[in-house]
Design an enzyme around this catalytic site. Structure first.
Site, PDB file in Angstrom:
ATOM      1  N   LYS A 155       0.414  -1.170   0.116  1.00 13.05           N
ATOM      2  CA  LYS A 155      -0.013  -0.114  -0.141  1.00 13.05           C
ATOM      3  C   LYS A 155       1.223   1.448   0.017  1.00 13.05           C
ATOM      4  O   LYS A 155       2.418   1.347   0.698  1.00 13.05           O
ATOM      5  CB  LYS A 155      -0.998  -0.058   1.079  1.00 13.05           C
ATOM      6  CG  LYS A 155       0.362  -0.221   3.078  1.00 13.05           C
ATOM      7  CD  LYS A 155      -1.343   0.157   3.440  1.00 13.05           C
ATOM      8  CE  LYS A 155      -1.518   1.710   3.313  1.00 13.05           C
ATOM      9  NZ  LYS A 155      -1.347   2.205   4.824  1.00 13.05           N
ATOM     10  N   ASP A 158      -3.100  -5.668   2.147  1.00 16.56           N
ATOM     11  CA  ASP A 158      -3.565  -4.889   2.992  1.00 16.56           C
ATOM     12  C   ASP A 158      -2.550  -6.219   4.334  1.00 16.56           C
ATOM     13  O   ASP A 158      -4.235  -6.817   4.297  1.00 16.56           O
ATOM     14  CB  ASP A 158      -5.036  -4.907   2.694  1.00 16.56           C
ATOM     15  CG  ASP A 158      -5.393  -3.911   4.232  1.00 16.56           C
ATOM     16  OD1 ASP A 158      -4.441  -4.158   4.956  1.00 16.56           O
ATOM     17  OD2 ASP A 158      -6.011  -3.018   4.035  1.00 16.56           O
ATOM     18  N   HIS A 159      -2.148  -5.622   4.924  1.00 21.38           N
ATOM     19  CA  HIS A 159      -1.920  -6.444   5.617  1.00 21.38           C
ATOM     20  C   HIS A 159      -2.605  -6.677   6.744  1.00 21.38           C
ATOM     21  O   HIS A 159      -2.417  -7.884   7.674  1.00 21.38           O
ATOM     22  CB  HIS A 159       0.072  -5.794   6.565  1.00 21.38           C
ATOM     23  CG  HIS A 159      -0.639  -5.090   7.344  1.00 21.38           C
ATOM     24  ND1 HIS A 159      -0.618  -3.834   7.558  1.00 21.38           N
ATOM     25  CD2 HIS A 159       0.110  -5.147   8.638  1.00 21.38           C
ATOM     26  CE1 HIS A 159      -0.429  -3.080   8.501  1.00 21.38           C
ATOM     27  NE2 HIS A 159      -0.186  -4.083   9.496  1.00 21.38           N
ATOM     28  N   LYS A 187      -3.318 -11.413   9.142  1.00 19.97           N
ATOM     29  CA  LYS A 187      -3.367 -11.211  10.586  1.00 19.97           C
ATOM     30  C   LYS A 187      -4.530 -12.226  11.237  1.00 19.97           C
ATOM     31  O   LYS A 187      -5.316 -11.907  10.686  1.00 19.97           O
ATOM     32  CB  LYS A 187      -3.992 -10.030  11.789  1.00 19.97           C
ATOM     33  CG  LYS A 187      -3.575  -8.260  11.180  1.00 19.97           C
ATOM     34  CD  LYS A 187      -3.517  -7.844  11.756  1.00 19.97           C
ATOM     35  CE  LYS A 187      -3.080  -6.093  11.636  1.00 19.97           C
ATOM     36  NZ  LYS A 187      -2.166  -5.858  12.963  1.00 19.97           N
ATOM     37  N   ASP A 235      -5.070   5.789   4.767  1.00 19.64           N
ATOM     38  CA  ASP A 235      -4.545   5.415   4.895  1.00 19.64           C
ATOM     39  C   ASP A 235      -4.695   4.231   6.171  1.00 19.64           C
ATOM     40  O   ASP A 235      -4.250   2.880   6.186  1.00 19.64           O
ATOM     41  CB  ASP A 235      -3.124   6.654   6.259  1.00 19.64           C
ATOM     42  CG  ASP A 235      -2.498   5.746   7.078  1.00 19.64           C
ATOM     43  OD1 ASP A 235      -1.472   5.061   5.699  1.00 19.64           O
ATOM     44  OD2 ASP A 235      -2.384   5.479   8.143  1.00 19.64           O
ATOM     45  N   HIS A 251      -7.369  -1.045   5.428  1.00 27.06           N
ATOM     46  CA  HIS A 251      -7.773  -1.720   6.530  1.00 27.06           C
ATOM     47  C   HIS A 251      -8.820  -1.457   7.001  1.00 27.06           C
ATOM     48  O   HIS A 251      -9.862  -3.368   7.410  1.00 27.06           O
ATOM     49  CB  HIS A 251      -6.879  -1.339   7.937  1.00 27.06           C
ATOM     50  CG  HIS A 251      -5.133  -1.693   7.146  1.00 27.06           C
ATOM     51  ND1 HIS A 251      -4.585  -2.221   6.366  1.00 27.06           N
ATOM     52  CD2 HIS A 251      -3.963  -0.744   7.318  1.00 27.06           C
ATOM     53  CE1 HIS A 251      -3.447  -2.228   5.966  1.00 27.06           C
ATOM     54  NE2 HIS A 251      -3.319  -0.841   7.020  1.00 27.06           N
TER      55      HIS A 251
END
Ligand code: BG6
Length: 516
Positions: free
Chosen positions: A171, A200-201, A205, A258, A263
């Site tokens: 990103k 998209d980290h 998760k 951001d 996210h």
């Protein structure tokens, strides 16, 4: 030694999930992300025996760095940032295959030189290898890199006659709808969609991956996961840190770009999507796009009650210590009108969700670092337990705590033991740390492995990123036109501005205090 460090579930597992021999090329190799996340992730994959038998890491950047120095940097990064301590034996096994190649991003010749270097590595390994390009540079050079991967032939690199090149793109993916579309056009000119992995980290998760399992591997949630039973959904992604040394980047970005556009919206789409027909990547991504497309444009014209609130932090106290306001931070222009907090009210116009508000908020310098999704259910009919102060009743709420202290909590009501009927809200908890231990893999481990294996489920498809920008670009444009007007303030260490509370009050809701 290495075996002891492994996650209990991985002990004894020696499969690498089928990743082919790989050369991973990281563009932006001397950057922060490489040191903090990417190199430690690769090390942890090695520790768990999940890297392919032949694995090479080739850093690429503008600065000249000798191979040995890059190897030392990588080792130091593991020592500093890895979730598990450095095991020398494991490091030796990958360290000898870590190298560095210097070159510009906008110079086609440099990419021909890169192709030559890759050829030499293949020769050394004695085999053809798939190429995974990880673009972790500032976004200004994304397009140069992608075009040059195309023109140098690297995008069509082959193993046994079949294209074996992938590109992972960090990103930010564009800064509005037009730039995201343009970036997608450049990508499509050079790669096929199945070669592309947009990061998209948050999707890497554990708790986010668990959303699909929690929703669709259990029978009890799905029947009540809709407008008949759900009163509202609240998604909070709160950070306690300020912008720190990233002021230059952040001031061009702001909370909406951001955190919210990517996210937070990923969390929303996994919570709101319909059951996919299978676990195939496209089946899941199709459903995510469908839900994004059903979201109604935000209403910003109603000045009394707009669907979006923005604010920035002023000086305040974090853990009792004074911290500066946003405008006093390093590299922030005095006339900045960038938001460090955004709260949004969304309506999803489909059969499942019509009439159920989805509230999203994210900000820096909030009271504490916590990301959670709260599904708040409707009240039962107030016939039996109401109108009496013996009855302290809470709305049933399912809280999925994404981080930290990952877990799930169900809030319900219970009779207080005793000789009269009095009630009190109680909680049922599931905590990852107590059930599974606390040393779970980091997002980047899963994402790098998935890209090597060719599983794109946890990555964002081109149309998905455009659907999300389509929703938020008018908000960004509106805010730009308003300049600083409407930008609210909140004290560092608080939960955001009063206007964010009002966003809910008007609809008879109230933000939960996260983590409570
Ligand atoms: C990044 C943002 O994408 O996510 C940062 O650019 C933010 O501003 C970070 O701090 C938060 O990630 P995490 O995993 O710490 O919640």
């Amino acid at each position: 030694m290495a075996e002891q460090l492994r996650h209990p579930f991985l002990q004894g597992l020696s499969k690498h999930r089928g990743a082919q021999p790989t050369i991973l090329v990281i563009f932006g190799a001397s950057g922060d992300l490489t040191a903090r996340k990417l190199v430690p992730a690769i090390y942890n994959l090695a520790l768990d025996n999940l890297l392919p038998s032949d694995f090479y890491l080739l850093g690429y950047g503008r600065r000249e760095i000798p191979d040995e120095e890059f190897q030392t940097q990588a080792r130091d990064a593991i020592q500093e940032f890895s979730r598990r301590t450095l095991d020398d034996e494991v490091w030796q096994s990958i360290g000898k295959h870590v190298a560095y190649h210097a070159g510009a991003y906008d110079d086609p010749e440099a990419f021909h030189a890169l192709a030559k270097r890759i050829g030499e590595i293949e020769k050394e390994a004695g085999r053809e290898m798939q190429l995974v390009f990880y673009i972790s540079t500032p976004p200004t050079v994304f397009e140069n890199i992608i075009e040059n991967l195309g023109s140098s032939g690297l995008a069509k690199h082959r193993v046994q006659g079949k294209v074996a090149a992938k590109v992972i793109i960090e990103k930010p993916f564009g800064r509005d709808l037009d730039s995201a579309r343009e970036l997608n056009r450049v990508i499509r000119r050079n790669f096929e969609e199945k070669q592309v992995y947009r990061i998209d980290h948050y999707l890497g998760k554990e708790t986010v991956q668990n959303l699909l399992v929690a929703r669709f591997a259990n029978a009890i949630f799905e029947p009540i996961w809709n407008r008949q039973y759900v009163d509202c959904v609240q998604i909070t992604v709160a950070e306690s840190v300020g912008v720190g040394s990233r002021g230059g980047y952040y001031d061009e970005s702001g909370a909406l770009r951001d955190m919210i556009q990517n996210h937070t919206m990923q969390l929303l789409s996994l919570i709101a999507m319909e059951p996919p027909v299978s676990l195939a990547p496209e089946a899941i991504r199709d459903e995510k796009v469908k839900v994004l497309k059903a979201i109604q444009p935000l209403d910003l014209e109603d000045h009394e009650d707009p669907d979006a609130v923005r604010a920035r932090y002023t000086a305040g106290l974090m853990n009792g210590k004074p911290v500066p306001g946003y405008i006093e931070e390093e590299n922030i222009p005095q006339d900045s009108s960038t938001e460090t907090f955004a709260a949004i009210r969304l309506s999803i116009n489909n059969w499942r969700w019509q009439g159920v508000p989805f509230y999203l908020r994210s900000g820096k310098r909030l009271a504490r670092r916590v990301s959670e999704i709260a599904i708040q259910f409707k009240q039962p009919p107030g016939i039996l337990f109401s109108g009496n102060r013996n009855f302290d009743l809470a709305q049933n709420t399912l809280v999925i705590q994404v981080q930290p202290d990952e877990g799930m909590t169900l809030l319900s009501n219970s009779k207080i033991p005793g000789l009269e009927t009095r009630t009190q809200p109680v909680k049922m908890h599931f905590r990852y740390a107590t059930t599974f231990g606390s040393n779970t893999p980091e997002a980047y481990e899963r994402l790098i492995l998935d890209a090597m294996v060719g599983d794109s489920t946890l990555f964002i498809r081109g149309d998905e990123t455009e659907a999300s920008w389509e929703l938020f670009t008018p908000v960004l444009e509106h805010w730009r036109e308003c300049n600083g007007a409407g930008l609210r303030e909140y004290a560092a260490g608080s939960w955001g501005p009063l206007e964010a509370e009002r966003l809910l009050w008007r609809h008879h809701h109230q933000w939960r205090r996260p983590g409570v």
